[in-house]
Scaffold this active site. Sequence first.
Site, PDB file in Angstrom:
ATOM      1  N   LYS A 164     105.778  67.797 -40.382  1.00  0.00           N
ATOM      2  CA  LYS A 164     104.624  67.413 -39.415  1.00  0.00           C
ATOM      3  C   LYS A 164     103.560  67.600 -40.264  1.00  0.00           C
ATOM      4  O   LYS A 164     103.486  68.561 -41.694  1.00  0.00           O
ATOM      5  CB  LYS A 164     104.674  69.820 -39.302  1.00  0.00           C
ATOM      6  CG  LYS A 164     103.032  70.152 -39.158  1.00  0.00           C
ATOM      7  CD  LYS A 164     103.200  69.330 -37.639  1.00  0.00           C
ATOM      8  CE  LYS A 164     101.656  70.097 -36.680  1.00  0.00           C
ATOM      9  NZ  LYS A 164     101.403  69.335 -36.253  1.00  0.00           N
ATOM     10  N   GLY A 179      96.430  71.411 -33.153  1.00  0.00           N
ATOM     11  CA  GLY A 179      95.206  71.023 -34.001  1.00  0.00           C
ATOM     12  C   GLY A 179      95.310  71.175 -35.410  1.00  0.00           C
ATOM     13  O   GLY A 179      95.096  72.087 -36.422  1.00  0.00           O
ATOM     14  N   ASN A 211     102.978  63.598 -44.020  1.00  0.00           N
ATOM     15  CA  ASN A 211     101.890  63.131 -42.823  1.00  0.00           C
ATOM     16  C   ASN A 211     101.391  64.312 -43.488  1.00  0.00           C
ATOM     17  O   ASN A 211     101.454  65.281 -43.685  1.00  0.00           O
ATOM     18  CB  ASN A 211     102.689  63.196 -41.960  1.00  0.00           C
ATOM     19  CG  ASN A 211     101.767  63.220 -40.644  1.00  0.00           C
ATOM     20  OD1 ASN A 211     100.759  63.580 -40.668  1.00  0.00           O
ATOM     21  ND2 ASN A 211     101.959  62.415 -39.485  1.00  0.00           N
ATOM     22  N   CYS A 215      95.408  61.936 -35.059  1.00  0.00           N
ATOM     23  CA  CYS A 215      94.846  63.153 -34.605  1.00  0.00           C
ATOM     24  C   CYS A 215      93.891  63.887 -33.631  1.00  0.00           C
ATOM     25  O   CYS A 215      92.387  63.303 -33.412  1.00  0.00           O
ATOM     26  CB  CYS A 215      95.372  64.205 -35.497  1.00  0.00           C
ATOM     27  SG  CYS A 215      95.828  65.813 -34.178  1.00  0.00           S
ATOM     28  N   GLY A 222     109.931  61.363 -31.432  1.00  0.00           N
ATOM     29  CA  GLY A 222     108.952  62.458 -31.356  1.00  0.00           C
ATOM     30  C   GLY A 222     109.442  62.982 -30.103  1.00  0.00           C
ATOM     31  O   GLY A 222     110.215  64.149 -31.036  1.00  0.00           O
TER      32      GLY A 222
HETATM   33  C1  FMN Z   1     103.978  69.092 -30.645  1.00  0.00           C
HETATM   34  C2  FMN Z   1     103.600  68.620 -31.357  1.00  0.00           C
HETATM   35  C3  FMN Z   1     102.999  67.594 -32.399  1.00  0.00           C
HETATM   36  C4  FMN Z   1     102.289  66.416 -33.768  1.00  0.00           C
HETATM   37  N1  FMN Z   1     102.166  66.686 -34.469  1.00  0.00           N
HETATM   38  C5  FMN Z   1     101.716  65.647 -35.673  1.00  0.00           C
HETATM   39  C6  FMN Z   1     100.784  65.974 -37.024  1.00  0.00           C
HETATM   40  O1  FMN Z   1     101.279  67.144 -37.237  1.00  0.00           O
HETATM   41  N2  FMN Z   1     100.466  64.185 -37.086  1.00  0.00           N
HETATM   42  C7  FMN Z   1     101.056  63.206 -36.602  1.00  0.00           C
HETATM   43  O2  FMN Z   1     100.525  62.398 -37.085  1.00  0.00           O
HETATM   44  N3  FMN Z   1     101.413  63.116 -35.438  1.00  0.00           N
HETATM   45  C8  FMN Z   1     102.131  64.069 -34.938  1.00  0.00           C
HETATM   46  N4  FMN Z   1     102.400  64.172 -33.806  1.00  0.00           N
HETATM   47  C9  FMN Z   1     102.604  63.013 -32.603  1.00  0.00           C
HETATM   48  C10 FMN Z   1     103.816  62.490 -32.820  1.00  0.00           C
HETATM   49  O3  FMN Z   1     104.329  62.716 -34.082  1.00  0.00           O
HETATM   50  C11 FMN Z   1     104.019  61.035 -32.139  1.00  0.00           C
HETATM   51  O4  FMN Z   1     102.948  60.028 -32.434  1.00  0.00           O
HETATM   52  C12 FMN Z   1     103.596  61.254 -30.726  1.00  0.00           C
HETATM   53  O5  FMN Z   1     104.296  62.349 -30.030  1.00  0.00           O
HETATM   54  C13 FMN Z   1     104.521  60.601 -29.821  1.00  0.00           C
HETATM   55  O6  FMN Z   1     106.190  60.341 -29.980  1.00  0.00           O
HETATM   56  P1  FMN Z   1     106.489  60.318 -28.435  1.00  0.00           P
HETATM   57  O7  FMN Z   1     106.171  60.173 -27.092  1.00  0.00           O
HETATM   58  O8  FMN Z   1     108.199  60.444 -29.684  1.00  0.00           O
HETATM   59  O9  FMN Z   1     106.701  61.934 -28.836  1.00  0.00           O
HETATM   60  C14 FMN Z   1     103.057  65.142 -32.759  1.00  0.00           C
HETATM   61  C15 FMN Z   1     103.445  65.722 -31.500  1.00  0.00           C
HETATM   62  C16 FMN Z   1     103.846  66.427 -30.632  1.00  0.00           C
HETATM   63  C17 FMN Z   1     104.612  66.074 -29.293  1.00  0.00           C
END
Ligand code: FMN
Length: 332
Positions: A64, A91, A118, A149, A284
Amino acid sequence: MGLIPDGQIITEMNRINPGKPKMAVDIGGLVIKNPVMTASGTFGYGEEYAPYLDLNRLGAIIVKGISMEPRAGNPPPRIMETPCGMLNAIGLENPGVNAFVNDKLPFLRQFDVAVVINIYGETIDEFKKVAEILSAAKGIHGLEINISCPNVRRGGMVFGSDPDMAHEVTKEVKRSTDLPVIVKLTPNVTDICLIAKSVEEAGADAVSLINTLTGMSVDIEKRTPHLRNITGGLSGPAIKPVALRMVWQVAKKVKIPVIGIGGIMNARDALEFLIVGARAIQIGTANFINPHAAIDIIDGIEDYLARNICPDINELTGTLNTEQGSDLKQCD
Ligand SMILES: Cc1cc2nc3c(=O)[nH]c(=O)nc-3n(C[C@H](O)[C@H](O)[C@H](O)COP(=O)(O)O)c2cc1C
């Protein structure tokens, strides 16, 4: 594992299982045993998922997002299910870099898996400080800069949607660390290739894409947004076609490795990303549905390579045949 400068180690790693397809990949100096990583924010700090799968089998764990100071994140509700996906507006809640190094990192050091952090900053200076502290800690193999983000007011997409600012952050983080640096891109831009080129020129070792797409959802009885933040980031199967298209476009434009992310739920999805040009992929939202998803995907990719007599995963990358009606391009 980790910072190994040349391709020889891949040959070594791939020799471990001589009969099996070769799965090791080199992501800009970060050499990992297979191309499957867990995406930031969907896999906690690794420990939360340890009861469900063998962390040693993963290519890499991306934790995270970590900032300099602890962050409480946004107030709830901050998650909402959507057709074929989810919206989140967490956030960037996290304990801060020092607490991460003291309390979370020791657990991850026990495993034979690449650990990628990250990182997030509201200013370039914060990005640099976080990168410096992490680079001095043991057991970290790479950094992923989050300039994508959608759920924070400062930093985040502000950096990621401007080619000059994206360039500047990348250049300064590169100066602050010897670790391989992956830059994570936002899809919420007109031309993602422009940003990818800009961070490549600034010295990025790889790019990862995509982060979430900005979206929203409304409660029609109350006529209020479902998320307290009003908007959130859309992830999951709904975004896969967009992510795939962007990975294909970026892979044609940059020379550095591209890591595909977005709606990857199974091995078939992962293979699509590799075929359009990704060197590795991140899992993800799938982790929330099936905590064992990453391992199932590794096994599924191996099966596919064996079935298609493709001895090395690296030969599959970028083999998309766009000429309608012509013969299938073979791995060779
Ligand atoms: C609950 C949640 C928290 C996330 N937190 C971060 C984060 O802290 N930093 C980041 O670069 N991406 C974050 N992401 C984005 C994911 O790493 C990823 O790029 C995005 O969800 C698309 O991939 P997916 O469709 O396989 O989930 C977050 C996604 C979700 C769903």
